[in-house]
Scaffold this active site. Structure first.
Site, short mmCIF file in Angstrom:
data_model
loop_
_atom_site.label_atom_id
_atom_site.label_comp_id
_atom_site.label_asym_id
_atom_site.label_seq_id
_atom_site.Cartn_x
_atom_site.Cartn_y
_atom_site.Cartn_z
N ASP A 110 27.47 -6.24 -33.36
CA ASP A 110 28.77 -6.65 -32.84
C ASP A 110 29.30 -7.76 -33.76
OD1 ASP A 110 30.88 -7.20 -30.85
OD2 ASP A 110 29.73 -9.02 -30.47
N ASP A 150 32.43 -10.43 -33.00
CA ASP A 150 32.79 -11.69 -32.35
C ASP A 150 31.68 -12.17 -31.41
OD1 ASP A 150 35.58 -12.05 -33.35
OD2 ASP A 150 35.81 -10.11 -32.39
N THR A 181 31.88 -2.13 -33.17
CA THR A 181 32.89 -3.05 -32.67
C THR A 181 34.02 -2.34 -31.94
OG1 THR A 181 34.60 -4.60 -33.49
CG2 THR A 181 33.90 -2.89 -35.00
N GLY A 182 34.79 -3.11 -31.22
CA GLY A 182 35.99 -2.57 -30.58
C GLY A 182 37.15 -2.45 -31.56
N LYS A 222 29.41 1.74 -26.94
CA LYS A 222 28.75 1.58 -28.24
C LYS A 222 27.47 2.40 -28.37
CE LYS A 222 30.84 -2.90 -29.35
NZ LYS A 222 30.63 -4.27 -29.84
N ASP A 268 26.65 -9.73 -27.58
CA ASP A 268 26.79 -10.87 -26.66
C ASP A 268 27.66 -10.59 -25.45
OD1 ASP A 268 29.69 -12.70 -27.35
OD2 ASP A 268 29.21 -10.87 -28.41
N ASN A 326 30.88 -5.38 -23.48
CA ASN A 326 31.01 -4.12 -24.22
C ASN A 326 29.82 -3.85 -25.15
OD1 ASN A 326 31.90 -6.17 -26.00
ND2 ASN A 326 33.21 -4.76 -27.11
#
Length: 270
Positions: free
Chosen positions: A10, A12, A44-45, A196, A219, A222
């Protein structure tokens, strides 16, 4: 313990510091892993376009045999942009979500590849502050194209009114879509079963890697599916409680203290 062949990260709150940078120690650990033949997959998103800076730092931008999982698993692609697998929203899905967000006094943006369609309403979206590298277009809902598909929707708004709105969402929406927060001010809407872990499952099938050979680091809510799914699921010290609960490992330090490097050095490097 299986040998790690792929590390899914991930961005952020995990790989990136609070200043949105990859620290020197994290970068060194990632390069060391790459030298051992371990695949580094940003998961990631964000769309691919919003990650060029980081892919360049890792030396994997535009590479045919390097991969990224974007839109929270909705898109699995080579770093050249070629799509291996995708799951998307139809226009009717966006219409249903917009009806709900309008009712609750929340903004909505619909995203197609690198373009963000900011649907006009009385409530201003904060999404441009999250991902300024993307192309933003303001459109009235009446002008939103019904002829194209959308990778995901986002509601980016001040945390308190956002949380109040989430508490009032119609329960049928949770049956129909994947809905989760990826930051305190960002709610993400994805097609059903897009998360994910699902994206990584498709990628490792393509690469011939076992689930037990994957290490994931995250973290936020998601990230929960991939932390739970991986051979080694690593939660940052700064992770939300639900993610720490399913992790195999919780790092002793936060994303601002090179937690990813610590995990790679301890569990992935020979």
């Amino acid at each position: 313990m299986a040998e790690i062949k792929l590390i899914a990260l991930d961005l952020d709150g995990t790989l990136l510091t609070s200043e949105k940078k990859i620290s020197a120690r994290n970068l060194a650990a990632l390069k060391a892993a790459q030298e051992q033949g371990i695949k580094i997959v940003l998961t990631t998103g964000r769309p691919l376009k919003a990650m060029e800076l980081f892919l360049n730092e890792l030396g994997v931008a535009n590479q045919e045999d390097e991969y990224t999982v974007t839109f929270n698993g909705g898109l699995v692609q080579r770093n050249t942009g070629e799509i291996l697998d995708k799951t998307v929203f139809a226009y009717d899905d966006v219409a249903r979500i917009f009806e709900e967000t309008e009712k609750l006094g929340l903004p909505l943006d619909a995203i197609c590849e690198g373009t963000v369609y900011q649907i006009q309403s009385d409530h201003e979206s904060l999404y441009q502050t999250c991902n300024p590298a993307l192309t933003f277009e303001s459109v009235s809902f009446a002008d939103l194209s019904s002829q194209q598909t959308y990778n995901k929707c986002v509601t980016a708004y001040a945390p308190d009114p956002l949380d109040r709105g989430i508490a009032q969402l119609s329960s049928d929406l949770f049956d129909k879509y994947e809905i989760f927060k990826s930051r305190d001010m960002l709610l993400e809407w994805s097609p059903k079963n897009v998360h994910k872990a699902n994206g990584l499952e498709k990628l490792i099938a393509h690469l011939g890697i076992e689930q037990s050979q994957v290490m994931t680091c995250g973290d936020e809510a998601n990230d929960l599916s991939m932390i739970k799914w991986a051979g080694i699921g690593v939660a940052m010290q700064n992770a939300v409680a639900a993610v720490k609960e399913v992790a195999n490992v919780v790092t002793p330090m936060t994303n601002d203290e090179d937690a990813v490097a610590w995990a790679i050095e301890k569990y992935a490097l020979k």
